[in-house]
Scaffold this motif. Structure first.
Motif, PDB file in Angstrom:
ATOM      1  N   LEU A 228      32.279  22.108  36.303  1.00  0.00           N
ATOM      2  CA  LEU A 228      33.070  21.103  37.019  1.00  0.00           C
ATOM      3  C   LEU A 228      33.829  21.792  38.144  1.00  0.00           C
ATOM      4  N   ILE A 229      33.783  21.187  39.328  1.00  0.00           N
ATOM      5  CA  ILE A 229      34.514  21.709  40.493  1.00  0.00           C
ATOM      6  C   ILE A 229      35.488  20.647  40.980  1.00  0.00           C
ATOM      7  N   LEU A 230      36.783  21.011  40.955  1.00  0.00           N
ATOM      8  CA  LEU A 230      37.854  20.112  41.418  1.00  0.00           C
ATOM      9  C   LEU A 230      38.691  20.768  42.503  1.00  0.00           C
ATOM     10  N   LYS A 231      38.153  21.742  43.175  1.00  0.00           N
ATOM     11  CA  LYS A 231      38.907  22.458  44.194  1.00  0.00           C
ATOM     12  C   LYS A 231      39.389  21.518  45.294  1.00  0.00           C
ATOM     13  N   ARG A 232      40.592  21.821  45.798  1.00  0.00           N
ATOM     14  CA  ARG A 232      41.199  21.074  46.900  1.00  0.00           C
ATOM     15  C   ARG A 232      41.385  19.592  46.572  1.00  0.00           C
ATOM     16  N   ASN A 233      41.746  19.328  45.320  1.00  0.00           N
ATOM     17  CA  ASN A 233      42.233  18.029  44.884  1.00  0.00           C
ATOM     18  C   ASN A 233      43.694  18.197  44.467  1.00  0.00           C
ATOM     19  N   PRO A 234      44.529  17.173  44.604  1.00  0.00           N
ATOM     20  CA  PRO A 234      45.938  17.309  44.185  1.00  0.00           C
ATOM     21  C   PRO A 234      46.107  17.694  42.719  1.00  0.00           C
ATOM     22  N   CYS A 235      45.182  17.268  41.861  1.00  0.00           N
ATOM     23  CA  CYS A 235      45.311  17.582  40.434  1.00  0.00           C
ATOM     24  C   CYS A 235      45.206  19.076  40.160  1.00  0.00           C
ATOM     25  N   GLU A 236      44.680  19.823  41.098  1.00  0.00           N
ATOM     26  CA  GLU A 236      44.534  21.265  40.918  1.00  0.00           C
ATOM     27  C   GLU A 236      45.897  21.957  40.798  1.00  0.00           C
ATOM     28  N   PHE A 237      46.944  21.328  41.342  1.00  0.00           N
ATOM     29  CA  PHE A 237      48.274  21.925  41.330  1.00  0.00           C
ATOM     30  C   PHE A 237      49.115  21.443  40.145  1.00  0.00           C
ATOM     31  N   GLN A 238      48.505  20.692  39.253  1.00  0.00           N
ATOM     32  CA  GLN A 238      49.215  20.236  38.064  1.00  0.00           C
ATOM     33  C   GLN A 238      49.496  21.413  37.128  1.00  0.00           C
ATOM     34  N   GLU A 239      50.645  21.387  36.461  1.00  0.00           N
ATOM     35  CA  GLU A 239      51.010  22.467  35.549  1.00  0.00           C
ATOM     36  C   GLU A 239      50.015  22.544  34.392  1.00  0.00           C
ATOM     37  N   ARG A 240      49.624  23.758  34.051  1.00  0.00           N
ATOM     38  CA  ARG A 240      48.651  24.024  32.985  1.00  0.00           C
ATOM     39  C   ARG A 240      47.333  23.281  33.248  1.00  0.00           C
ATOM     40  N   TYR A 241      46.951  23.310  34.508  1.00  0.00           N
ATOM     41  CA  TYR A 241      45.771  22.571  34.961  1.00  0.00           C
ATOM     42  C   TYR A 241      44.510  22.967  34.187  1.00  0.00           C
ATOM     43  N   ARG A 242      44.225  24.240  34.101  1.00  0.00           N
ATOM     44  CA  ARG A 242      42.998  24.681  33.440  1.00  0.00           C
ATOM     45  C   ARG A 242      43.027  24.372  31.944  1.00  0.00           C
ATOM     46  N   GLN A 243      44.172  24.577  31.294  1.00  0.00           N
ATOM     47  CA  GLN A 243      44.274  24.288  29.862  1.00  0.00           C
ATOM     48  C   GLN A 243      44.052  22.812  29.579  1.00  0.00           C
ATOM     49  N   LEU A 244      44.573  21.959  30.447  1.00  0.00           N
ATOM     50  CA  LEU A 244      44.413  20.517  30.254  1.00  0.00           C
ATOM     51  C   LEU A 244      42.946  20.103  30.408  1.00  0.00           C
ATOM     52  N   VAL A 245      42.281  20.677  31.400  1.00  0.00           N
ATOM     53  CA  VAL A 245      40.880  20.317  31.628  1.00  0.00           C
ATOM     54  C   VAL A 245      40.024  20.750  30.448  1.00  0.00           C
ATOM     55  N   PHE A 246      40.178  21.975  29.995  1.00  0.00           N
ATOM     56  CA  PHE A 246      39.344  22.476  28.899  1.00  0.00           C
ATOM     57  C   PHE A 246      39.683  21.810  27.567  1.00  0.00           C
ATOM     58  N   SER A 247      40.926  21.384  27.391  1.00  0.00           N
ATOM     59  CA  SER A 247      41.268  20.684  26.147  1.00  0.00           C
ATOM     60  C   SER A 247      40.633  19.301  26.102  1.00  0.00           C
ATOM     61  N   ASN A 248      40.444  18.680  27.266  1.00  0.00           N
ATOM     62  CA  ASN A 248      39.782  17.372  27.322  1.00  0.00           C
ATOM     63  C   ASN A 248      38.266  17.500  27.318  1.00  0.00           C
ATOM     64  N   LEU A 249      37.766  18.647  27.769  1.00  0.00           N
ATOM     65  CA  LEU A 249      36.313  18.864  27.837  1.00  0.00           C
ATOM     66  C   LEU A 249      35.975  20.158  27.101  1.00  0.00           C
ATOM     67  N   PRO A 250      35.906  20.122  25.783  1.00  0.00           N
ATOM     68  CA  PRO A 250      35.671  21.351  25.012  1.00  0.00           C
ATOM     69  C   PRO A 250      34.319  22.003  25.260  1.00  0.00           C
ATOM     70  N   ASN A 251      33.338  21.250  25.732  1.00  0.00           N
ATOM     71  CA  ASN A 251      32.014  21.810  26.005  1.00  0.00           C
ATOM     72  C   ASN A 251      31.899  22.427  27.398  1.00  0.00           C
ATOM     73  N   LEU A 252      32.945  22.276  28.205  1.00  0.00           N
ATOM     74  CA  LEU A 252      32.912  22.801  29.568  1.00  0.00           C
ATOM     75  C   LEU A 252      32.916  24.331  29.546  1.00  0.00           C
ATOM     76  N   LYS A 253      32.076  24.938  30.396  1.00  0.00           N
ATOM     77  CA  LYS A 253      31.965  26.391  30.449  1.00  0.00           C
ATOM     78  C   LYS A 253      32.544  26.992  31.727  1.00  0.00           C
ATOM     79  N   ILE A 254      32.472  26.252  32.823  1.00  0.00           N
ATOM     80  CA  ILE A 254      32.919  26.779  34.124  1.00  0.00           C
ATOM     81  C   ILE A 254      33.776  25.723  34.817  1.00  0.00           C
ATOM     82  N   LEU A 255      34.933  26.145  35.304  1.00  0.00           N
ATOM     83  CA  LEU A 255      35.826  25.258  36.060  1.00  0.00           C
ATOM     84  C   LEU A 255      36.139  25.912  37.401  1.00  0.00           C
ATOM     85  N   ASP A 256      35.814  25.224  38.477  1.00  0.00           N
ATOM     86  CA  ASP A 256      36.056  25.714  39.843  1.00  0.00           C
ATOM     87  C   ASP A 256      35.412  27.075  40.078  1.00  0.00           C
TER      88      ASP A 256
END
Length: 280
Positions: A228-256
């Motif tokens: 999943l690529i979310l670069k240059r979206n406002p959500c990228e600056f959310q606190e604990r951004y990566r932890q939140l994404v991976f907690s919602n998508l446990p099968n995700l392997k690569i982020l940005d």
């Protein structure tokens, strides 16, 4: 007293300095002459430019084809599934062409029968496209967007699809049942809810949109999404951004573009509780 290598002039400057100033003044005079080009030359250049432009036919012979789609051109049998990057943008309406004073482009347009419409649909053959690039279509009018969505609804077998920079805002009514790779960079999406239904998605790129929150991202939990690529979206600056994404998508392997790290695996609530305990 040792004799100097360079003799001085009456003004106190050496001979080499005199040569330098002479060459410098010569360059300055050449530059000043270049700026004082006679007006006759400028006028002649204008006349030459006008004569050159007048040689071009107006309109060009190819102008009557510039608003036609690839399948509107006669005497060919190329189908949509044979093209990787076709232009599918609808041309202006007849009223718009008259407003632009381009009514000459209507010469190649004609009223089509229902049989011809069906033949055109068969020639488009979007249902059998497996890989398609529909980026940079310049969809400036509503009827062009509707025609674009009409094509997307027919992509029932597409596996790789690029829709970059089309000013898209909502494709929630579109379903792409076999799509494994989707690139919708540089559009105007503001929520994950506005994306098409993609149950088989594995690689999703949403860079440079306007997604402010991660609300709705859990809808992809049941998909085989790996990257999943979310670069240059406002959500990228959310606190604990990566932890939140991976907690919602446990099968995700690569982020940005960055693989899943050990610190991305901890649930954000536990990490927050640990920080609170540390402060106390």
């Amino acid at each position: 007293m040792q004799q100097r290598d360079m003799s001085e002039s009456s003004s106190g400057l050496t001979t080499s300095n005199q040569k330098f100033f002479k060459s410098y003044s010569t360059c300055c005079s050449i530059l000043s002459d270049a700026h004082n080009i006679p007006s006759v030359l400028s006028q002649n250049r204008g006349i030459l430019g006008q004569n050159w432009d007048s040689r071009l036919p107006s309109p060009l012979p190819s102008d009557s084809f510039k608003y036609l789609g690839w399948c509107d051109i006669e005497e060919h049998s190329v189908q949509g599934n044979q093209l990787h990057c076709p232009r599918v943008r609808e041309g202006p309406s007849e009223e718009e062409l008259f407003f632009r004073k381009e009514e000459h482009t209507l010469k190649k347009r004609k009223r089509v029968t229902d049989t011809e419409k069906w033949e055109k649909r068969l020639q488009e053959n979007w249902e059998n496209c497996a890989e398609l690039n529909l980026s940079f279509q310049d969809l400036g009018d509503l009827y062009q967007v509707e025609n674009f969505k009409r094509i997307l609804r027919r992509l029932i077998r597409v596996e790789k699809l690029w829709l970059v920079d089309n000013s898209l805002t909502d494709l929630s009514a579109i379903r792409l049942p076999r799509c494994r790779e989707l690139n919708v960079n540089k559009n105007h999406f503001t929520s994950f809810k506005q994306l098409p239904k993609i149950p088989q998605i594995q690689h999703l790129s949403l860079a440079e949109n306007n997604i402010a929150t991660l609300s709705g991202i859990s809808d992809f939990r049941s998909t085989p999404l790996e990257s999943l690529i979310l670069k240059r979206n406002p959500c990228e600056f959310q606190e604990r951004y990566r932890q939140l994404v991976f907690s919602n998508l446990p099968n995700l392997k690569i982020l940005d573009g960055i693989p899943k790290l050990p610190e991305d695996c901890s649930p954000p609530e536990v990490r927050f509780f640990y920080r609170m305990c540390t402060i106390l």
